[in-house]
Structures are given as C-alpha cells and as structure tokens.
Motif scaffolding. Sequence first.
Motif, PDB file in Angstrom:
ATOM      1  N   THR A   1      -8.995  -6.287  -2.799  1.00  0.00           N
ATOM      2  CA  THR A   1      -7.969  -6.647  -1.824  1.00  0.00           C
ATOM      3  C   THR A   1      -7.877  -8.172  -1.809  1.00  0.00           C
ATOM      4  O   THR A   1      -8.828  -8.850  -1.415  1.00  0.00           O
ATOM      5  CB  THR A   1      -8.331  -6.124  -0.425  1.00  0.00           C
TER       6      THR A   1
ATOM      7  N   VAL B   1      -4.632  -5.305  -4.907  1.00  0.00           N
ATOM      8  CA  VAL B   1      -3.495  -5.293  -3.991  1.00  0.00           C
ATOM      9  C   VAL B   1      -3.333  -6.681  -3.378  1.00  0.00           C
ATOM     10  O   VAL B   1      -4.275  -7.237  -2.803  1.00  0.00           O
ATOM     11  CB  VAL B   1      -3.671  -4.238  -2.879  1.00  0.00           C
TER      12      VAL B   1
ATOM     13  N   THR C   1       1.975   3.977   4.427  1.00  0.00           N
ATOM     14  CA  THR C   1       2.966   2.959   4.106  1.00  0.00           C
ATOM     15  C   THR C   1       3.982   2.845   5.217  1.00  0.00           C
ATOM     16  O   THR C   1       4.334   3.832   5.839  1.00  0.00           O
ATOM     17  CB  THR C   1       3.704   3.291   2.797  1.00  0.00           C
TER      18      THR C   1
ATOM     19  N   TRP D   1      -4.058   2.727   6.042  1.00  0.00           N
ATOM     20  CA  TRP D   1      -3.471   2.347   4.762  1.00  0.00           C
ATOM     21  C   TRP D   1      -4.524   2.049   3.702  1.00  0.00           C
ATOM     22  O   TRP D   1      -4.280   2.250   2.521  1.00  0.00           O
ATOM     23  CB  TRP D   1      -2.585   1.105   4.939  1.00  0.00           C
ATOM     24  N   LEU D   2      -5.667   1.561   4.123  1.00  0.00           N
ATOM     25  CA  LEU D   2      -6.620   1.018   3.161  1.00  0.00           C
ATOM     26  C   LEU D   2      -7.592   2.050   2.589  1.00  0.00           C
ATOM     27  O   LEU D   2      -8.182   1.803   1.529  1.00  0.00           O
ATOM     28  CB  LEU D   2      -7.429  -0.102   3.817  1.00  0.00           C
TER      29      LEU D   2
ATOM     30  N   GLY E   1      -1.700  -3.130   6.458  1.00  0.00           N
ATOM     31  CA  GLY E   1      -2.469  -3.860   5.459  1.00  0.00           C
ATOM     32  C   GLY E   1      -3.883  -4.200   5.869  1.00  0.00           C
ATOM     33  O   GLY E   1      -4.672  -4.645   5.027  1.00  0.00           O
TER      34      GLY E   1
ATOM     35  N   ALA F   1      -8.054   0.324  -2.913  1.00  0.00           N
ATOM     36  CA  ALA F   1      -8.017  -0.798  -3.841  1.00  0.00           C
ATOM     37  C   ALA F   1      -9.413  -1.164  -4.326  1.00  0.00           C
ATOM     38  O   ALA F   1     -10.385  -1.115  -3.568  1.00  0.00           O
ATOM     39  CB  ALA F   1      -7.379  -2.008  -3.177  1.00  0.00           C
TER      40      ALA F   1
ATOM     41  N   TYR G   1       0.817  -1.208   0.000  1.00  0.00           N
ATOM     42  CA  TYR G   1       0.000   0.000   0.000  1.00  0.00           C
ATOM     43  C   TYR G   1       0.852   1.260   0.000  1.00  0.00           C
ATOM     44  O   TYR G   1       0.346   2.354   0.215  1.00  0.00           O
ATOM     45  CB  TYR G   1      -0.949   0.005   1.204  1.00  0.00           C
TER      46      TYR G   1
END
Length: 649
Positions: A185, A117, A137, A173-174, A168, A182, A104
């Motif tokens: 995922t 991802v 990140t 991050w998401l 993650g 994303a 990410y």
Amino acid sequence: MGEAVTDGQKWLRVPVGPEASQWSTRTGVARVLFVVHNVTSATRLLDVLPLFDADPRVQCLATCTGSSPYLHGVPELLADAGLPVLPWEQAVETPVDLAVSASYGGELHLIKGKLAVLSHGIGYNKRLPTPDTGHRTPDTGHRGRGRTPGPEPGPGPEQDAGRAPVFGLSPEWLLRDGAPVATTTVLSHPEQLSRLRDACPPAARTAVLAGDPCFDRLLAALPHRDSFRRALGVSAGQRLVVVNSTWGPRSLFGDADDVLPRLLESLTRELPVDSYRRCAVLHPNIWHGHGPGQVRAWLRRAEQAGLTVVPPLGPWRQVLAAADAVIGDHGSVTYYAAAIGTPVLLGAFPEADLDPASPVAELGRTAPRLRPYEPLLPQLDELLAHHRPDRYAQLTALASSSPGSSAALLRRTFYGLMGLAEPGTPAYLPRLLDPTFGDLPSDVPPAPPLLAPLRVLTRLRDHRPAAPPEIAVTRHTDSLGAASHPAPDPAPGLGPETTTPTGAVPTASPAPAHSPAHTAVHPGAHTAVHEDVPDATRLALADLVLHGSRPEPAAWAQEAMRHHRHCAMAACVTAPDTCLVRIPDGRLVTLTAAPGPDGHRDLCDPAVYASALYAWYERGKPVEKLLDGLVVVTGGTSHHLTVTITPPR
C-alpha cells in the motif's frame, strides 16, 4: 495486438496468452499490469508508467475492472496509451510479476501476482458508504458472479457519510478474509500511515512511504509558470481564476446548494474580460458520468462569455500552476492548489463527508469560504490582498513527506516487488509541457471567442505633448441581456478602469503608472458584438461588429457594414496581435500591438484595440492623429499600437 474470442470476449494472444511464446518477439520478460477503474485512476497510473521506460526486460499491460459506473472514456484513454489491453476475465487468469492499481475497486484479490495500490488523489480523505456487493469500492456498478446487489454507493446523506468508513483506510476495502488485498500500500505521508494503523492494523504492515508523483510533477512545473501563462493566453496584468470541482452532489458542481449557476453568472458578469481569464477544471467523473456533451451544454453560456473549459485529460496541472486564485471544494485539485501556495476560496465543503483527521479537512478549517450571495469581485480582491505565500505551509508539508523523490522511491518499490534490479539510469517523471492548442482530447482549447455581447466603457486620457493618445478600455460580457440597457457612465470620481455596467459592482482596478496630473477624461460606452453570436437578434444592438478571423478580412468588413447598417464599424482580428477595422468613411485601419517589455508578443485580445479606435472616432477625433501611435490601457496594462490607414477602394 493479436486477439482470440472466448465467451464473447476478445482475449489477447500476443504478448500474453497460451500461444504468446510462439508469436511474441520478446519472451521471458517481466509482466506489469496496470489496473484501471475509470479515467480518474488511470491518470494517476499514467503518471508512473514512464518509470518502466527504456527497460526491455519489462512488458507493460493494462486491464479495466469494469467495476466503476464511470467507464466512459476509458477505452479511448487506454487506446491512446498504446498498451495491450486484457479483458478483465483474461487479466485475472494471467500471471503477472506486478499489478499496479490506483483504487480498491473491483475484485483485485483475483489478480495472480503482487499488487501495489496507489492513491488516485491527495491521500485518503473521504468517508463513503460501503456497498453491500462484496466489492470494496465507492464506485462499483457491477457485481461479481454470485454476489447479491446492494445499493449504489457514493456520497449519501450527511448523517450517513459521517458514520461511513474512510475510503482507502478501512478494512471494508483493504482486507479480504482478514488478509490485505494489496501486497504493498503506497502512501505519501506518515500521517496516512498513522491513520491506517488505527483503522486497519493488518494493512498497515504493507505500507510503503513513496511520496506523491502527481504533486512532484506539479512542483517541478512551478518554475515554468510564466511560460504556462503565455501558452494559456494570460496577458500581463491579467489574473487567472480557476474554478475547480470534484464530483458528487455536495461538490461545487453539484446541486446541494446550487452555488454553481450563481458563480458562473458572477464570473461572466462581474469580472472585466481583459483583466481576468477564467478556466474550469472538473473531475473526470463529472464529464464521464453526465456526458461531455451535456457538461459543455451546461457551461455553454459561460464559454461564450470567455470561460475556458479544460478537458478531462487536459493540462489541469499546468493551469493550476498558472493560476492566481482557485475557487474550489473538497477535491484533491483544490488541495494541490493550496499546497503550492495559491489563494483558495472554498465554494463548497461538506465537512461530514471527510475524515476530520485528514489534511483535506484541515483545508476546510483554514481556507476562506465563498459568499455566494455577495458580489464576487470584492471577494477575489480581498482573497488576493490578504493572502500570504506560506498561508498553507502546513498543508504543503502534509502533501508528501518526500517532495521531489517519488520517482526514485516508487521505482525502487516496483522493481523490488518484481525481484528485478533497477535500471542504471536515474528515475524521473516527465516534465509537464506548455499547454498546446489542437484537436487531441488532452489539448486545452484556446481562449474561446467572446460570443456574448460586450458592454465597453472607454476613457480618453489627457496626454503629454508629443506623446501618443491613450485610451482606457474596460469590457464586460453581457450574456443575459444587459447590453440592451445603456450602462451609466463612470462617476467622475472613479478611476480610469472603474466601470458600472448593469449588474456589476463598481470596483477600481489598479491604474497604470502615470503622473498624478495624467487624468482620464471623456468617458463613453458602446456595445461590441461578435458576428457569430448565438442569438443573432443581439447584433441589432451592435455599435461595433467583430469577427475572430476571416480569410478575406477587408471584404468581410465591407460586407458586415452593409449587412449590419446600424453599426458604425466592423473589426476583424487578422493575427494574434493585429486587428483590421473598417470605419464609416470606408477606410481600413490596421492596429498592431508592439511586443511587451519581455519581448513576447502582446497577448491582449486585438478586438480591444478596435473599441479604442471606436472611442476615438466617436468623439470626432481625426484618425490621422493616430499615425504616430496609440496606447490602449486595459487590465492595468498599457499596449502600444502602430496604426496604418488604407484609403477606400
């Protein structure tokens, strides 16, 4: 590839760019962009790249986000992959049908296309502090335009790591402005989906279970274990011990407790070199963070004593499949080792850095721990004696919910995102081939020459009438100077392969199959030194001078005896199973090993045979009595030699 320079960056003109339709040979193809952050994530992307093979409807591209401090090695890796590489600025301006990332890191939300991802390890396990840069990140080193720099992220103090989100699986991050970054995922097991639902419900709606391609390739490699072992030079009776470390200060290679120097010394001083092969597999962030030259300098003495260091793009999975034991930490490679049933000893394991609900945390609660201030050899013996193949069955089950099916599941996912029908041929991931020795960065080096002085203990065995003589040989490296002090002879009650070199603990290795009356007699010891030993003063200790290969071995042996007048013999390895030895009266003795029971070439280091000849000659035995053959026993294995004698010229 055609390039144009804009704002100091080389932008591609072919196969993408404003003029691409004019200059490209194939137009109207779907574009798949592989988003690379560092070498670690790139290796996972290379696992899935073959899923697009043989499809002329797809053009694959690559780019690097520039967001990781571990950028060393990325240009070379992308060049080897042979894909057109877009500068990040061009990549985010270029519409694509699918982008695939294994991290990410970077400003992935800028990509113009659907984004899938993957995990670049064994799922999501680590807690890492969130940087204050706007880049969600753990490895950012660059800030986006208009963003305020924050502290360098990475594993911090344990009390901070314990409060940090799970990389993650957390919104930091998401999500971007509350929406998932994303489109899809990719997860390998429902346990990850359960944790994702708890931590970030919006992102859970994008999840797809598609297995683990890395684990699948490893599983497919297991039937080829014996072939891998032969390719790595692991002989019958030898044990392959792999030392593995992830990155960070609390990893096995890190310096939080500085276990590594003591472990390397134990590996080189305690383990007989002909009973154990030793390999090191290090996280690419170690190599590319500190520099390959520096890493090799840190490991130089261990390499000289027989440690094989697998390069960062080398065949680490083949090494793992071939291993008898792994000494590791909380990294994915150690988990993969446990998941395929390999005995694991944890040399470092910072629980506070992990999500306690993760599979890797469960490994820490299950696997035994290295006791770094105690002798290593008894710990390895204990580990192997008490290991059960199903000990980590629970961890195996958590590695993937669809073992062996990731190729089909991933290709279905990728083509569904692009809106393309899948090719008619079955999806597959290329089989892992035998490790090769060569000059490519991905090649594993052969067993390094033993440049450290060797303390050699030998025993002549009583043998049956008409049977060839047998000599047991045990060699220990002496990288720190113990060879200058004579080692005591083995005690009369010890087994034939039992040794007591300086700094080692006497341990009985399994004896070869002989009758109870077949006893060992006449113990002896000598020092063997390779002529290329880095510290040339150590040659003064040599009873036997060695060399790995010379274009004129007979002439070299004669010169070596003249240059090193204190030594009794000079031996040169002339083939993988042959050694040429010059003895004191000037004759040349050629020792050649017969193939093993499996028909394969004998993999024992032929320099062992020279030590056996030295033991025979030192005791006043006529060399002519070996013309009917000689049996050398080392590492619990018997090697049958033919002996030829050439008179002096």
